[in-house]
Design an enzyme around this catalytic site. Sequence first.
Site, short mmCIF file in Angstrom:
data_model
loop_
_atom_site.label_atom_id
_atom_site.label_comp_id
_atom_site.label_asym_id
_atom_site.label_seq_id
_atom_site.Cartn_x
_atom_site.Cartn_y
_atom_site.Cartn_z
CB CYS A 336 0.49 37.84 -35.26
SG CYS A 336 1.72 37.10 -35.82
CE1 TYR A 365 -13.66 48.06 -16.99
CE2 TYR A 365 -11.92 49.40 -15.69
CZ TYR A 365 -13.39 48.91 -16.39
OH TYR A 365 -14.36 49.71 -15.36
N1 LLP Z 1 -20.22 52.90 -14.48
C1 LLP Z 1 -20.23 52.90 -15.74
C2 LLP Z 1 -21.55 52.98 -16.20
C3 LLP Z 1 -19.18 52.29 -16.59
O1 LLP Z 1 -19.35 52.58 -17.78
C4 LLP Z 1 -17.89 52.12 -15.90
C5 LLP Z 1 -16.88 51.66 -16.93
C6 LLP Z 1 -17.82 51.99 -14.50
C7 LLP Z 1 -19.06 52.42 -13.86
C8 LLP Z 1 -16.69 51.65 -13.80
O2 LLP Z 1 -15.59 52.69 -14.15
P1 LLP Z 1 -14.34 52.57 -13.29
O3 LLP Z 1 -14.65 52.87 -11.80
O4 LLP Z 1 -13.64 51.13 -13.40
O5 LLP Z 1 -13.35 53.59 -14.17
N2 LLP Z 1 -11.25 49.33 -20.62
C9 LLP Z 1 -10.81 50.70 -19.82
C10 LLP Z 1 -11.85 51.26 -18.79
C11 LLP Z 1 -13.48 51.23 -19.34
C12 LLP Z 1 -14.50 51.42 -18.40
C13 LLP Z 1 -15.76 51.10 -18.92
N3 LLP Z 1 -17.08 51.80 -18.18
C14 LLP Z 1 -9.52 50.47 -19.11
O6 LLP Z 1 -9.24 49.53 -18.97
O7 LLP Z 1 -9.05 51.56 -18.52
#
Ligand code: LLP
Length: 405
Positions: A336, A365
Amino acid sequence: MQIKRNKFYIGDIKIEDIIQKYGSPLYIYDQKVIEEKFNNLKDKIEYPFLKIHYAVKANSNTHLLKLLRSLGSNVEVVSEGLARLSLKAGFKPSQIIYTCNGAEKEELDFIMGKKIQPNLDSVNQVEYWGKKNPGSKIGIRLNLNMGSGHHEHTTTGGSESKFGIHISEIKNIKRIVKKYNLIINGLQQHIGSGIPDPKTFEKAAHALLKISYQFEDLEYIDLGGGLDIPYRPKDKEVDIKGLSNVIDDLMSSLSKMRGKDLNLIIEPGRYLVAQSGVLIAKVTDIKTHSGNTFVSINTGMNHLIRSAMYSSYHELVNISKPKDRSRKVNLVGNVCESSDVFAKNRSIRNPQVDDLVAILDAGAYGYSMSSLYNGRPKPAEILVSKDKVKLIRERTPLDDILESF
Ligand code: LLP
């Protein structure tokens, strides 16, 4: 996901057969993809003292954590909960790195008690850590005024960002470090998630290495996560080899200058697990009015919030109609909320009620950001390895939901 004789498969298993047994909506992960992505990073980054710390927040299913551990991964966690899950999955405290903004004292106590390496995120955290644990080794997370990401919500550096210790605070940090005889053995920087241009990642690495000369006792440099994946058909895979050449040069010259080999840590989340996962849902209703067609499926932003939250693109495939002509529709969820839309005006092969639609690249995610919003159960999760299908998390029983209200 691949197509053979007009049927869609994950590993050697027909998706329709999995749905027949476990129902929909359903998250399905392909083990082979995680293995390939991990080995690709490990093999292409040539710097010999590389440590990959998988960012558990991307997908914290302990079966995937165990798989990554068996491949040689370490982990990065942002809470006591994720630290406990990692320990449960068999990681040793020495394989875990912790970072959190706004952490509660009790959480820092837990991390300290388990001897998990922290990358502390604020002056207050360093002061608290020093008071409780003088003479210990800490890493610090820096904000060097650089940020990037696929959306402003995933940009984690710069003057508008709450993350990290700002460059202007370094003097202050050094004062506290001296007061408690702390040793800064690591520097971390995570500028954001889904960094569109790898050159930005390289620039951030340069900036971190430049400032590292101000710290004498370093054992590691941590470049965080942020590597993107090709969500759209026209997107390209990140050139890991190219990135590796730049980082290798930087790290090697740093190690040479110091006369000791520094570890290089990276914290990929999305890169390792996003492409392994699909969310399969069933078409439940179709409405047409005012020139628009709305195709509803039995999932929504409660199970995969990325499109509603960041307008993120996910490829959509009608796996029940591999040959039909495409038509332009709006694919919407059953929650909703007006933002509960997966795609507007997207070409999908002739969707009909009861067809199964696959939402691709949902391994990162996806489930980890899911909720019980609107009183609907979270989907089950399945891991496929070649011809083996394993239920790795049950669908939330409806009784759990009734009890939680
Ligand atoms: N290290 C730290 C300190 C982080 O905060 C993050 C992600 C990562 C590593 C890993 O980042 P990656 O390699 O996955 O880009 N919900 C969002 C993404 C939020 C990421 C938060 N921190 C999405 O769905 O795109």
